[in-house]
Enzyme design. Structure first.
Site: not given
Ligand code: MRU
Length: 353
Positions: A55, A97, A244, A254-255
């Site tokens: 997250g 990341r 993100d 985003n995801k």
């Protein structure tokens, strides 16, 4: 080990300047609520890389404390050597990341604070810790503000669809998109949340469903591939997700799977809301095209959670995020208020406030 009814906390600094970082291991959810204690930067790097903590805000805050930990053993150094070592540790943390920008923004802030923090390593290290703590507290306050602003957008009796996990465990506070839903629920609005399970790592099934159930919401878990049908059946009045990284024009990452839902929502004329703190905005990126997209291990797709679900040797492409163009976004909820198109000037304004 947290009890089942205690609020779950993603990340916690334990102790003072010689303290350590406690991380709730989200890879064990929902089955086990267990923490790991990180006492060095390698532990933090691994925890972020393997999604024990994930997250955008939460992994960024863990990274900030990771920088503190990485310098804890360097208090004997002189100023220049300490700053040099700090840049090395920070550079390493920046590789864990690539997509969520919060990590990079927070590390920039810590580096600047240490530089201003004094002449001794101890003073600079204290400045690192104080800044990480300030970022954590600011994020918790931002979550409350986003929840307040966002809850006004949610109507009584609505079905709402969400993707991935944008709850407390993705932040240092109540969450982003899920904090909005929890607040709307506490205001007495009857809402039903359709949670996409979120392949391949199932953050929606494992974490969103868990968090919302613990908060007493009405949750229905669906396969990602069911979202279009669920929306077409008229069960959903709004989509709400986290982010993100948001570019200067409102395009956002985003995801993986988010973009498809945005297109479907537009096709059916339902609002699509993004909820994220201003620390998720990357004003240096003109649009979403240059947002770096993390590509993850093929094994997440072929043998996630230990069971082989594809033939040995098959080629896999596993991008972890996608970019949704701003034209699909009805509003972006930040701690500074609800931004509406055109996003360029709205984003500039909220960053100046
Ligand atoms: O790979 P993850 O689990 O870190 O991805 C998380 C998301 O995509 C969230 O939606 C995003 O970080 C917003 S969380 C407040």
């Amino acid at each position: 080990v947290a009890g089942l009814n205690e609020p779950l906390r993603a990340v916690e600094w334990v102790g003072e300047q010689d303290g350590y970082l406690r991380i709730l291991d989200q890879t064990e959810l929902p089955g086990r609520i267990e923490s790991i204690d990180c006492r060095d930067v390698d532990c933090v790097w691994e925890a972020i890389h393997s999604l024990r903590i994930r997250g955008a805000p939460a992994l960024g805050i863990a990274g900030a404390y990771g920088l503190v930990l990485g310098l804890s053993g360097e208090l004997h150094l002189d100023r220049e050597a300490f700053l040099r070592r700090m840049r090395e540790v920070s550079a390493r943390l920046r590789t864990c990341r690539p997509t969520a920008v919060n990590l990079f923004i927070y590390l920039d802030r810590l580096e600047a604070a240490a530089d201003r923090g004094g002449d001794s390593a101890r003073q600079m290290h204290a400045a690192l810790l104080a800044t990480a703590r300030a970022i954590e507290a600011e994020n918790a306050a931002a979550c409350d503000a986003m929840a307040r602003h966002g809850a006004e957008l949610i109507g009584d009796g609505w079905g709402v669809l969400t993707h991935c996990n944008a709850g407390a465990l993705a932040t240092a506070g109540a969450g982003t998109a899920l904090a909005v839903l929890v607040r709307a629920h506490r205001q007495g609005k009857r809402i039903r949340v359709y949670a996409d399970e979120t392949r391949p790592l199932l953050q929606g099934a494992r974490i969103t469903a868990l968090e919302l159930m613990r908060s007493g919401l009405d949750v229905v878990l669906i396969c990602d591939s069911a979202a279009a049908q669920v929306i077409a059946e008229g069960r959903v009045r709004a989509v709400i997700v986290g982010a993100d990284r948001i570019a200067a024009n409102g395009d956002f990452a985003n995801k993986i799977g988010t973009r498809g839902i945005a297109v479907i929502a537009a096709e059916h004329g339902i609002p699509f809301y993004v909820v994220a703190p201003t620390s998720t905005i990357d004003p240096g990126l003109e649009d979403g095209d240059s947002i770096p997209i993390e590509e993850r291990d093929p094994a997440e797709v072929t043998e996630g959670f230990g069971s082989r679900t594809a033939p040995e040797g098959v080629r896999v492409y596993n991008p972890a995020f996608d970019v949704t163009p701003n034209r699909y976004v009805t509003a972006i909820v930040t701690e500074g208020g609800v931004l509406e198109p055109p996003y360029g000037p709205a984003i500039q304004r909220v960053l100046q406030d």
